[in-house]
Design an enzyme around this catalytic site. Sequence first.
Site, PDB file in Angstrom:
ATOM      1  CG  ASN A 209     -12.269 -10.154  61.369  1.00 24.07           C
ATOM      2  OD1 ASN A 209     -12.969 -10.205  60.714  1.00 24.07           O
ATOM      3  ND2 ASN A 209     -11.829  -8.914  62.121  1.00 24.07           N
ATOM      4  CB  ALA A 273     -18.319  -4.185  62.568  1.00 24.28           C
ATOM      5  CE  LYS A 287       6.034  -5.276  48.955  1.00 21.02           C
ATOM      6  NZ  LYS A 287       6.315  -5.807  47.565  1.00 21.02           N
ATOM      7  N   PRO A 304      -9.611   1.238  69.940  1.00 23.59           N
ATOM      8  CG  PRO A 304     -10.687   3.094  68.790  1.00 23.59           C
ATOM      9  CD  PRO A 304      -9.453   2.213  68.692  1.00 23.59           C
ATOM     10  CG  ASP A 305     -14.963  -1.792  73.773  1.00 22.68           C
ATOM     11  OD1 ASP A 305     -15.661  -1.887  72.855  1.00 22.68           O
ATOM     12  OD2 ASP A 305     -14.652  -2.635  74.579  1.00 22.68           O
ATOM     13  CB  ILE A 306     -16.760   0.798  68.257  1.00 22.42           C
ATOM     14  CG1 ILE A 306     -15.346   1.052  67.570  1.00 22.42           C
ATOM     15  CG2 ILE A 306     -17.790   1.755  67.701  1.00 22.42           C
ATOM     16  CD1 ILE A 306     -15.376   0.532  66.070  1.00 22.42           C
ATOM     17  CE  LYS A 337     -16.989  -8.963  73.601  1.00 21.38           C
ATOM     18  NZ  LYS A 337     -16.944  -9.534  72.378  1.00 21.38           N
ATOM     19  CE  LYS A 341     -17.227  -4.917  74.732  1.00 17.59           C
ATOM     20  NZ  LYS A 341     -16.538  -4.993  73.359  1.00 17.59           N
TER      21      LYS A 341
END
Length: 395
Positions: A209, A273, A287, A304-306, A337, A341
């Site tokens: 991204n 991040a 490749k 994974p959702d850090i 969220k 979290k």
Amino acid sequence: MNNWKSGRKILLGITGGIAAYKIPALVRLIKKSNCEVEIILTDFAKNFVAPMTLETLAGRRVWTNENFDFSIPHIKLNDWAEIFVIAPCTANTLAKIAHGVADNLLTSAAIAAHCPILIFPAMNENMFDNPATQENLKILSARGVHVVQPSEGDLACGVCGRGRMPESNEVMLEIFRTLSPFHDLAGKKVLVTTGPTHEYLDPVRYISNPSTGKMGVAMARAAWYRGADVKIISGPVEINSYGFEVVHVKSACEMLDAVKENLSWADYIVKAAAVGDYRVKNFSSQKIKREGKDELTIELAQNPDIAAEVGKLKRDNQILIGFAAETQSLNDNAHAKLERKNLDFILANDVSAPDSGFASDTNTLKLIPRDLNEKEKIYSGLKEDIAYEVWSDVV
Ligand SMILES: Cc1cc2nc3c(=O)[nH]c(=O)nc-3n(C[C@H](O)[C@H](O)[C@H](O)COP(=O)(O)O)c2cc1C
């Protein structure tokens, strides 16, 4: 946004070390930062940097022993200054200041100083390691003088060793750290994740991204200004890491491992991040070739959702701050969220708004605290200025 870095009054002392050649660039940076500068040179410093160069860049006369007269510049300059920076500081001058010797304009001004003093010792490694120099540095540190240790690198005397003065932009960061109106994070440890992640399909291609890490680095820098020890776990992006310890990672899984490894160290964890939500399910060790394939389907598996993992693992006295980068329903998504979290604060970021989000130097953020007794707050402006304000509210 309160810009505490602008308009500061900097008294700059230059002594006779070879690193004085870097000082014209520093003077330019000081002026570019909208700060004022008065300059004192020792007689020896004039061998290394021309007064006229400095006067042209500073836009005013410099002070030398020739103007050390009835006008008592060593007192007047100190009444004006908010900080006295000595860069570079020779072994000779630091010995004099440590022992109260005031035999020229610069050392007299140092003895008369009543603002913070920030010194940058720079010299040959043997001069630096000399017990007398080390003892003098200890004396000055014990008296509250801010000493920036020289770094290792190529020295002008032709050897590689400890004794280098930091570059001008780094000197500038140290000046601002000393001048910061708040040092309320002194003794605190701040862990920041920043940048994008790279999720590799094969050895030469990845999904990512446009995150540049600017917001995370702004949070890290603002915490550092306020006195924190800062560690950054950075995705693959170039950042100005001066003053930080940096752990480099590529993928979301690597970032999770690094965060877990450093979690117990931190008092504050900032999850800035832009972690990829998905990784490639079947990584190809060779490749992927285009021949014979009109279409290519890539299967993705959830990463994974850090932030959520940290939310589960964190101690009660650790503060977890997350970001919600959204393009729709910003408020609802951010609140959800925050709960899901177990964050203490979330910074809601509409990344589709103009002058906001990825790569931009500016941003608009809304701070939503977990504690319903605390108020929500909106910030808009340069990322570093916003970050400083966010810390004011979080701390
Ligand atoms: C070419 C040359 C380079 C020098 N470089 C340094 C240096 O980097 N650091 C240092 O502490 N002294 C250095 N010195 C020694 C100082 O110039 C000397 O101690 C002088 O007395 C310092 O005066 P000041 O502290 O009043 O400026 C150097 C001397 C010469 C001739």
